[in-house]
Design an enzyme around this catalytic site. Structure first.
Site, PDB file in Angstrom:
ATOM      1  N   THR A 354      37.397  43.272  37.984  1.00  0.00           N
ATOM      2  CA  THR A 354      37.803  43.702  39.541  1.00  0.00           C
ATOM      3  C   THR A 354      39.294  43.993  39.807  1.00  0.00           C
ATOM      4  O   THR A 354      39.962  43.309  38.687  1.00  0.00           O
ATOM      5  CB  THR A 354      37.429  42.564  40.342  1.00  0.00           C
ATOM      6  N   GLY A 436      37.916  38.610  40.102  1.00  0.00           N
ATOM      7  CA  GLY A 436      37.480  37.864  38.869  1.00  0.00           C
ATOM      8  C   GLY A 436      36.136  37.539  39.111  1.00  0.00           C
ATOM      9  O   GLY A 436      35.746  36.072  39.062  1.00  0.00           O
ATOM     10  N   GLY A 437      35.007  38.450  39.458  1.00  0.00           N
ATOM     11  CA  GLY A 437      33.733  38.144  39.615  1.00  0.00           C
ATOM     12  C   GLY A 437      33.507  37.035  40.597  1.00  0.00           C
ATOM     13  O   GLY A 437      33.861  36.764  41.638  1.00  0.00           O
TER      14      GLY A 437
END
Length: 535
Positions: A354, A436-437
């Site tokens: 992301t 970051g997920g």
């Protein structure tokens, strides 16, 4: 002179950045420069955000691309506006269809987890509603970068190389266009090496001229459809043609006298709000660093369990957002936080790879924007000749028909990417985000509490060693996480695991505005190749 661009034997330090007329903070210096250029040309914060986002699809393809989803929170004329530009599952995507292909869980790569990309539509919608400059002008720098190439930065190289090895395990011919586009030399580009993508430039040009119509109802939609049909995918041009992003009202909780805002579900910002809501309902423990840290971890764990259990399309959630943020419910969840770490469980609210960027301008407009391919480059599927790397957001769906987030045609899945925004006394404080997920909500909790409760400046808040809850009582911490705190947490029942590489602990950006002087203060992520540029 030969050196290792990823080797730093001495700790470096950067100060918070100040500016007055505008600011752009993001994970790539070139992209930040693109955004600043738009402000210099008379554009506003929204124009800067769009241009930066488009540039990031070129200079950080390891995390996002033209085939991404996007979310935005925009402060304009004293009001917040939310944009949900996440795309739904294709109409052919059913549990039965996946099971007939031999899957009992959603695959993470290939065409099956591909959902409708929302990013190009987000750029067009933001420009149409709030922009000042012509839309084509906003994408021109990204087009030039794709045509002329850019020098790959160290962290991007690291992520690129990981993706190269991951996709190399697949013999499927559908992965060949990824290698043709992103590894034309038979390997990932090295730090400082130039990489360009004429196909990417051509696709951005088509999007620029047509205000994204080419992507959803034109030549690019046709190319996506043809590639999907050739390799057994489910997405069709009809799915793209039916797509429109959704304007939404952001949701919030009060924390330490500030209002923290997130996009409502299907986004996972609810997790941030629940965690902060629980912390707000606990008695203060000033000066007790261990207790403070323990509480933040426990509240985050409890919020995650609720999020994993309940978050999906807002219209299909059985507990409403209001029920999940209800005062009595948050008090009950907060009461579960004791002296020792617990194995968290979800509650019952019904009982009663992301990129993130932040921009600001001299008129008071501010943007919190995030877009992502989900896992690194996404599905590993690149539409030949276009540079379009398709996201694998559908990987988050469940194939259990009883699960709240069960796969269904036209449904948007639980979404990890979340832009954040802070206000106080109905005035903008500023945008923040940590990409970051599944790290994103807990990264946001950490920077918000660091700034508001611990009174750290935005750069110091981003510099703080991070923790990451993974499962049960296991908490990963960065290598420079203070050992005395790690040992104290372990005595409270946390299973502490130190991790050498910081790349999985998120990458954030923050811009704050002084309510009296209007001066902007920004911070950028030390764990990536970030930059915050003032005007």
């Amino acid at each position: 002179m030969h050196n290792d661009a990823l080797y730093y034997p001495s700790a470096s330090r950067r100060m918070a950045t100040f500016g007055k007329r505008g600011m752009v903070a993001t994970s790539q210096p070139i992209a930040a420069q693109v955004g600043i250029t738009m402000l210099q040309q008379g554009g506003n914060a929204i124009d800067a955000a769009i241009a930066t986002a488009a540039a990031l699809t070129v200079v950080e393809p390891t995390s996002n691309g033209i085939g991404s989803d996007a979310f935005a929170i925009v402060w304009v004329d004293g009001k917040l506006h939310g944009l949900n530009a996440s795309g739904p599952a294709p109409q052919a995507a059913t549990i039965e269809a996946l099971e007939s292909l031999g899957h009992d869980t959603m695959p993470n790569h290939g065409l099956l987890p591909v959902t409708v990309p929302g990013a190009p539509a987000a750029w067009a919608a933001l420009s149409e509603r709030f922009g000042k400059l012509p839309f084509a002008d906003l994408l021109a720098p990204a087009i030039a970068l794709a045509e002329e190439g850019f020098a790959v930065t160290p962290v991007i190289h690291q992520m690129w190389e990981d993706a190269f090895h991951n996709y190399a395990t697949y013999p499927d011919a559908a992965f060949k266009p990824w290698f043709d586009t992103f590894a034309p030399k038979g390997r990932a580009p090295r730090p400082g090496e130039l990489w360009s993508s004429p196909g990417h430039a051509k696709s951005l040009s088509a999007i620029a001229v047509t205000k994204a119509e080419a992507f959803y109802r034109g030549e690019l939609a046709e190319a996506i459809d043809a590639f999907s049909r050739e390799h057994g995918g489910l997405i069709r041009k009809e799915d793209l043609a039916a797509y429109q992003p959704e304007w939404v009202d952001p949701i919030s909780v009060r924390y330490q006298g500030h209002d923290i805002w997130e996009i409502p579900p299907n986004g996972s910002g609810m997790i941030v709000l629940q965690a902060l809501g629980m912390l707000e309902r606990l008695d203060p423990c000033p000066g007790d660093a261990v207790e403070t840290l323990h509480r933040r971890i426990e509240a985050t764990k409890l919020a995650y369990m609720d999020g994993f259990k309940h978050i999906t399309e807002r219209s299909e959630m059985v507990p409403t957002t209001e029920q999940m943020l209800d005062d009595a419910y948050l008090k009950a969840r907060a009461a579960l936080i004791g002296e020792h770490a617990v194995d968290p469980a979800h509650g019952n609210p019904l009982q009663g790879g992301t990129v993130y960027l932040a921009t600001a301008d001299d008129d008071g407009n501010m943007v919190s924007f995030i877009q992502s391919n989900f896992k690194g480059f996404g599905s590993g599927m690149v539409v030949p000749g276009t540079g379009i790397s398709l996201q694998n957001r559908g990987w988050s769906f469940s194939l259990d028909p009883e699960h709240a987030n069960a796969l269904a045609p036209g449904k948007r899945t639980y979404h990890t990417i979340i832009p954040g925004f802070i206000t106080k006394d109905d005035q903008a404080v500023g945008p923040f985000g940590v990409m970051g997920g599944y790290m994103q909500p807990q990264g946001q909790v950490q920077v918000v509490t660091s700034m508001i409760e611990d009174q750290l400046n935005p750069q110091a808040a981003l510099d703080m060693p991070r923790w990451k809850w993974t499962t049960g009582r296991t908490v990963e911490v960065e290598a420079d996480f203070p050992n005395h705190l790690a040992l104290a947490l372990a005595r409270r029942g946390h299973k502490i695991v130190k991790v050498a590489d910081s790349i999985s602990f998120g990458r954030g950006q923050i811009i704050l505005r002084d309510p009296v002087t209007g001066v902007l203060q920004g911070g950028t992520e030390p764990r990536t190749d970030g930059a915050v540029l003032p005007l």
